[in-house]
Motif scaffolding. Structure first.
Motif, mmCIF file in Angstrom:
data_model
loop_
_atom_site.group_PDB
_atom_site.id
_atom_site.type_symbol
_atom_site.label_atom_id
_atom_site.label_comp_id
_atom_site.label_asym_id
_atom_site.label_seq_id
_atom_site.Cartn_x
_atom_site.Cartn_y
_atom_site.Cartn_z
ATOM 1 N N GLU A 145 0.845 -1.197 0.000
ATOM 2 C CA GLU A 145 0.000 0.000 0.000
ATOM 3 C C GLU A 145 0.875 1.240 0.000
ATOM 4 O O GLU A 145 2.016 1.207 0.483
ATOM 5 N N LYS A 146 0.310 2.350 -0.553
ATOM 6 C CA LYS A 146 1.040 3.611 -0.571
ATOM 7 C C LYS A 146 1.116 4.201 0.826
ATOM 8 O O LYS A 146 0.173 4.104 1.613
ATOM 9 N N ARG A 147 2.287 4.787 1.098
ATOM 10 C CA ARG A 147 2.404 5.461 2.372
ATOM 11 C C ARG A 147 1.514 6.699 2.445
ATOM 12 O O ARG A 147 0.882 6.955 3.458
ATOM 13 N N LYS A 181 -1.562 8.175 1.449
ATOM 14 C CA LYS A 181 -2.875 7.817 0.899
ATOM 15 C C LYS A 181 -3.726 9.022 0.512
ATOM 16 O O LYS A 181 -4.816 8.862 -0.023
#
Length: 525
Positions: A343-345, A347
């Motif tokens: 997941e992207k840091r 968001k």
């Protein structure tokens, strides 16, 4: 309509002469046309551009001003239609008429007739005659069929003039730019006008279009009115009617005193008799549905079922527990699973747009495929429909083109008249010699030429070279002797019958005419 009050000289003109007549009417009444034109169009131009600037669509103001041209066309048409009959309206009358005059036909001219190439010709029919329905269609056909092409060409010419004036007004700005800066200025202006034009550039382009329309449109309407006026003159013979009305006015003016005296005498007697004979005056019911809730089962102390299954034998608890644990460790029976994802840091950033569904383009593909397959037939059908709709315009030209042409009659060969430049001394003797040689037309031509010279001497007139018979007859009226005038008219009549109708006089008539001319004009014997 009072034809005797018309301020123009009515006669049958060609189509382009009629266009020039309408333009001359516009030039004559220029002040009465352009004053109300500016008072109506200029405030509307400012209001439309302000409203379009407010919604950030300034181009819409120019489009609306161009679309409303039929509304503005009523101003010059109202002025010249009244001024033609001697009643030039002032500015207030013209402005007041725009509120109540000619609104009903504008529904057509602002919708399906907006692009009509003959709008200038049909506008006077709709606004001035006031006919409707089948009568209107008949008037359009009668008045417009003969000059429809001229009206369409007039529209094309006026459009080109408007475009030229609009471009010229834009080019006028560059006349004030020094020559060394002109190329760079042109490039900057082009990029400014094409890429992202500011509001003042758009308003300036709208202003150039309005100025061009204000200059050309009154002449466009006036030229169409000239075509309309000329067609009514040709069909209804207005020029002949005006001549008869003037004749009646002169006769009426001469007979007025006599008719007035008779009227006074005839009206006096009944009034005296009337004075002698006249005497002195004196609720519902509620419905409920019961719901049964099941009771919870009561707990009872039942014996374990394991001994029933395995019997009374002893079960090893340790082995059983190990078996149960091993069964739970089986991955097929494990209900828990660990899954790792990335997941992207950050968001908060927006997600990239998903790929759009372009399936709707398949409809365009099907349409292009249909056009590629049936486009030629559609084009042929459209051309056939256009030919059928315009049948009344081109069919009269085609009538008789497929018929057999009758052979033209053989032209009558006639010998060219060769007369001496100087009349002979003895004209009667030379005329008799030509007649005896079988050259009667030569003999009559010689007599006619000698009679013209004698008439010019006695009337003391100088005839122009190539004077016609009618001019010679008018000049012969100055001869003092009436017998000389009647004899010259007789000579002209005999010569015209021989020259144009191939009807030669008899021998006795020729001899009598020659002897009379010799005696009256004192020709040498």
């Amino acid at each position: 309509m009072r034809l005797e009050q018309m301020t123009v000289h009515l006669r049958s003109r060609s189509a382009w002469e009629a266009v020039e007549l309408g333009s001359a009417l516009v030039r004559r009444h220029a002040a009465a046309i352009w004053k109300p034109w500016l008072l109506v169009t200029l405030p509307l131009f400012v209001a439309l551009n302000a409203a379009a600037w407010a919604i950030d669509s300034i181009w819409l103001a120019g489009l609306l001003m161009w679309w409303l041209k039929p509304v503005f066309d009523r101003i010059p048409l109202f002025v010249i239609s009244r001024a033609t009959f001697g009643a030039t309206p002032d500015v207030s009358d013209t402005l007041a008429a725009q509120m109540r005059w000619g609104w009903k036909p504008l529904l057509h001219y602002l919708t399906w007739r907006r692009f009509s190439p003959a709008r200038s010709l049909y506008l006077p029919i709709d606004l001035l005659e006031g006919v409707q329905g089948a009568r209107l269609r008949e008037r359009r056909r009668v008045l417009g069929s003969a000059v429809y092409g001229n009206a369409a060409l007039l529209t094309l010419v006026c459009i080109n003039f408007e475009i030229a004036l609009a471009l010229a007004s834009v080019a006028l700005v560059f006349l004030f730019v020094p020559m060394e800066y002109l190329p760079e200025t042109m490039r900057a202006a082009w990029s400014l006008a094409i890429d992202q034009p500011p509001w003042w550039v758009q308003v300036g382009s709208n202003l150039a279009g309005w100025v061009a329309t204000s200059v050309i449109e009154p002449f466009f309407v006036g030229a169409g009115f000239g075509l309309y006026l000329n067609r009514r003159t040709q069909i209804e013979a207005w020029d002949v009617e005006i001549a008869f009305r003037k004749l009646r006015a002169r006769l009426t003016a001469a007979a007025t005193p006599f008719v007035l005296a008779l009227f006074l005498v005839g009206a006096g007697l009944p009034m005296l008799r009337a004075q002698e004979a006249t005497p002195a005056p004196d609720s519902a019911k509620a419905f409920t549905c019961p719901i049964t809730v099941p009771e919870e089962p009561k707990k009872t102390d039942e014996p374990p079922t394991l001994p029933i299954v395995f019997g009374e034998q002893r079960v090893d608890e340790n082995r059983f527990s190990k078996a149960v644990d091993q069964a739970y460790r089986d991955p097929l029976l494990d209900s828990k699973r660990k899954q790792v994802t990335w997941e992207k840091r950050d968001k908060t950033k927006p997600k990239p747009p998903q790929q759009r569904d372009m399936s709707w383009l398949s409809g365009f593909g099907a349409m292009f495929a249909f056009l590629a397959e049936w486009g030629l037939w559609i084009l042929v059908g459209g051309l056939v429909m256009i030919l059928l709709l315009t049948l009344r315009h081109w069919l009269p030209w085609m009538r008789g083109s497929l018929r057999r042409r009758k052979p033209l009659p053989v032209e009558v060969e006639t010998e060219a008249l060769q007369l001496p430049e100087i009349l002979p001394d003895n004209v009667p003797a030379e005329a008799r010699r030509l007649w005896a040689q079988g050259k009667p037309r030569h003999a009559l031509a010689l007599l006619y030429r000698a009679s013209v010279e004698t008439m010019a001497q006695r009337a003391e007139v100088a005839l122009p070279p190539g004077a016609t018979e009618s001019e010679c007859l008018r000049a012969s009226r100055r001869m003092p002797d009436s017998e000389d005038r009647s004899l010259f008219a007789r000579m002209v009549r005999v010569w015209q019958y021989a020259a144009y109708a191939q009807q030669l006089p008899a021998q006795e008539e020729f001899d009598d005419l020659l002897s009379t001319l010799q005696r009256r004009y004192r020709w040498a014997t």
